[in-house]
Every structure is written in C-alpha cells, then in structure tokens.
Design a protein around this motif. Sequence first.
Motif, short mmCIF file in Angstrom:
data_model
loop_
_atom_site.label_atom_id
_atom_site.label_comp_id
_atom_site.label_asym_id
_atom_site.label_seq_id
_atom_site.Cartn_x
_atom_site.Cartn_y
_atom_site.Cartn_z
N GLY A 188 -16.64 13.22 14.22
CA GLY A 188 -17.90 13.86 14.60
C GLY A 188 -17.99 14.15 16.08
O GLY A 188 -18.47 15.22 16.48
N ALA A 240 -21.34 12.93 15.96
CA ALA A 240 -21.65 14.24 16.52
C ALA A 240 -22.94 14.24 17.33
O ALA A 240 -23.09 15.04 18.27
CB ALA A 240 -21.74 15.28 15.41
N THR A 241 -23.88 13.37 17.00
CA THR A 241 -25.19 13.36 17.68
C THR A 241 -25.37 12.12 18.54
O THR A 241 -26.50 11.79 18.92
CB THR A 241 -26.32 13.42 16.63
N SER A 280 -20.43 18.17 13.32
CA SER A 280 -20.76 17.66 11.99
C SER A 280 -19.97 18.34 10.89
O SER A 280 -19.35 17.68 10.04
CB SER A 280 -22.26 17.83 11.73
N GLN A 281 -19.93 19.68 10.87
CA GLN A 281 -19.32 20.39 9.75
C GLN A 281 -17.80 20.29 9.75
O GLN A 281 -17.19 19.83 8.78
CB GLN A 281 -19.77 21.85 9.77
N ASN A 299 -14.20 8.16 11.59
CA ASN A 299 -15.28 9.09 11.26
C ASN A 299 -16.14 9.40 12.48
O ASN A 299 -16.55 10.55 12.69
CB ASN A 299 -16.15 8.50 10.15
N GLY A 325 -15.99 18.34 11.55
CA GLY A 325 -15.62 16.93 11.57
C GLY A 325 -15.66 16.31 10.19
O GLY A 325 -14.79 15.49 9.84
N LEU A 326 -16.66 16.68 9.37
CA LEU A 326 -16.73 16.15 8.01
C LEU A 326 -15.55 16.64 7.18
O LEU A 326 -14.96 15.87 6.42
CB LEU A 326 -18.05 16.56 7.36
N VAL A 362 -19.91 10.62 10.54
CA VAL A 362 -19.56 11.84 11.27
C VAL A 362 -20.78 12.40 11.99
O VAL A 362 -20.70 12.80 13.16
CB VAL A 362 -18.96 12.87 10.30
N VAL A 363 -21.91 12.46 11.31
CA VAL A 363 -23.14 12.96 11.95
C VAL A 363 -23.54 12.05 13.10
O VAL A 363 -23.98 12.51 14.16
CB VAL A 363 -24.26 13.09 10.90
#
Length: 255
Positions: A110, A217-218, A115-116, A106, A118-119, A213-214
């Motif tokens: 990300g 991504a961050t 985020s999108q 996961n 990747g989710l 995932v978020v």
Amino acid sequence: MLDATTRSGGTATASPRAAATELVVPVPAPDGLAARCTRVLLSPWSRFALLVALLAAAASSVLLFEPQKLLAEGWPPQLGGATAALVFAVAYGLCTVAFVPRPLLNLAAGALFGSQLGLGAAMGGTVLGAGIAFGLGRVLGQDALRPLLRGRLLKAADGQLSRHGLRSMLAARLFPGIPFWAANYCAAVSRMGWLPFLVATALGSVPNTAAYVVAGATASSPTSPLFLIAMAAITLPGLAGAVVAWRKRHHLRRR
C-alpha cells in the motif's frame, strides 16, 4: 528328432547344446550403487530433509537481505508502474515462503503502490506464495509426514481439509489467528486438491489483505476516514478471533 538309442528303446540323451540351453537360469541384475543412491535420495525422509533445508536457507536469506527495508527506503527508482508491481508480487510470494509476515508486506504494497495497484500486487503475491509453499510441501513433505498424523486433533484437521478443502481453507484464510505458512503446509500434507486450495486462498485473503494495503496507502493521514476504517477492519477480526479461541480453549478444559 530322436536319436538311435531312443529308437531302439534305450534311454534318450539330450545333446550337449540342448542341455546347456535348459540349464540357463535368468539371474537378476545386481543392485548397483547408483540405484541404491537414487532410492535414498528419493525416499520420503530425504525429500523432507531437502524441504527443511530449503526453508532454512530462505529464512536465512531474509535475515541477510532484510526486505522490510522497503518500508523505510522505498522501491528502486528504476522500476515503476505495473512492472514494479509485478516484480513486487513475485518478491512478495518468495518472501511469504521464507516466513516473512504478510501484514508487513501488505503495508509495504500500500505504501509503495497505493490502494488499487498495491492490492493487486499483494493478492498476486499471496496466491503465488501459497502455491509455491503448497507445491513444496506436497512434493517434499507429504509422504514423510502423513504417517505421523496419529493424534486425534491431527486426524480431525487432516480429515477436514481432505474432505471439505474449499470451505476449510476459506475459513482458515478468513480467521486471523492461523499463520499463513501453517495453513499452506497443513493443506499440503492433507489430501486437499490444488484448485480448492488456490481458490480459497484467493477469496479468503481479500478482506485482511485489503485492510492492510489501505492502511499502508493512507498511513500518512492517520486521521482520514479510510485509515480509521482500515484499522478497524484489522483490529476487530483479531479481537473476535481471540475471543473465539479463548472460548474454545475454555470449553475444551471443561470437557
């Protein structure tokens, strides 16, 4: 037709042809080597041995190819966009069958796709991997393992999954302390249906998957609000699960 001896009151004698016909008794065909081999290969324990061999080979391939390098080296440059996300989802599903931890996958989703997208890739891989594991366990392992469900806790878990499959699997996916692979194979050995299993997996895996995932991504901005919220969403359910598990264990000891 009766012969002359019968007509004169003597004992009737059958013709040689009729006697040969009456003495023919059907003899079962001998059990050949091919039939015996087929029964052995299709027996429950042979299928279970095949399942163990497949899972061992999958785990060995993970150790050999090291898919976790995606986090450090990135995705192949020749793939991009939706095609890359689709390929990643397939690889994700196969890796979960091979016992690769989903949090790692996961985070990679990300970091690679945002985020999108990747989710979407992570959720597709989650459902795909769960379906493959459920199918393997149901076809190759259920017949061999069901007779072993004799303990009180094993019978209770089997009954819960068999009678209340949707809500039981939904709780298992939401509860962070139950390994993904363990829930897959426990459901496969039970009498739970395919549709409740897949629906519960898809719905119950969203919160935890989205948080990781978020976070992936961050991760380059560890002080951003999104990253902090994602980390809180990862940490708090884990702590709550640990507390619940400790209380249950303490309660069982007192009983």
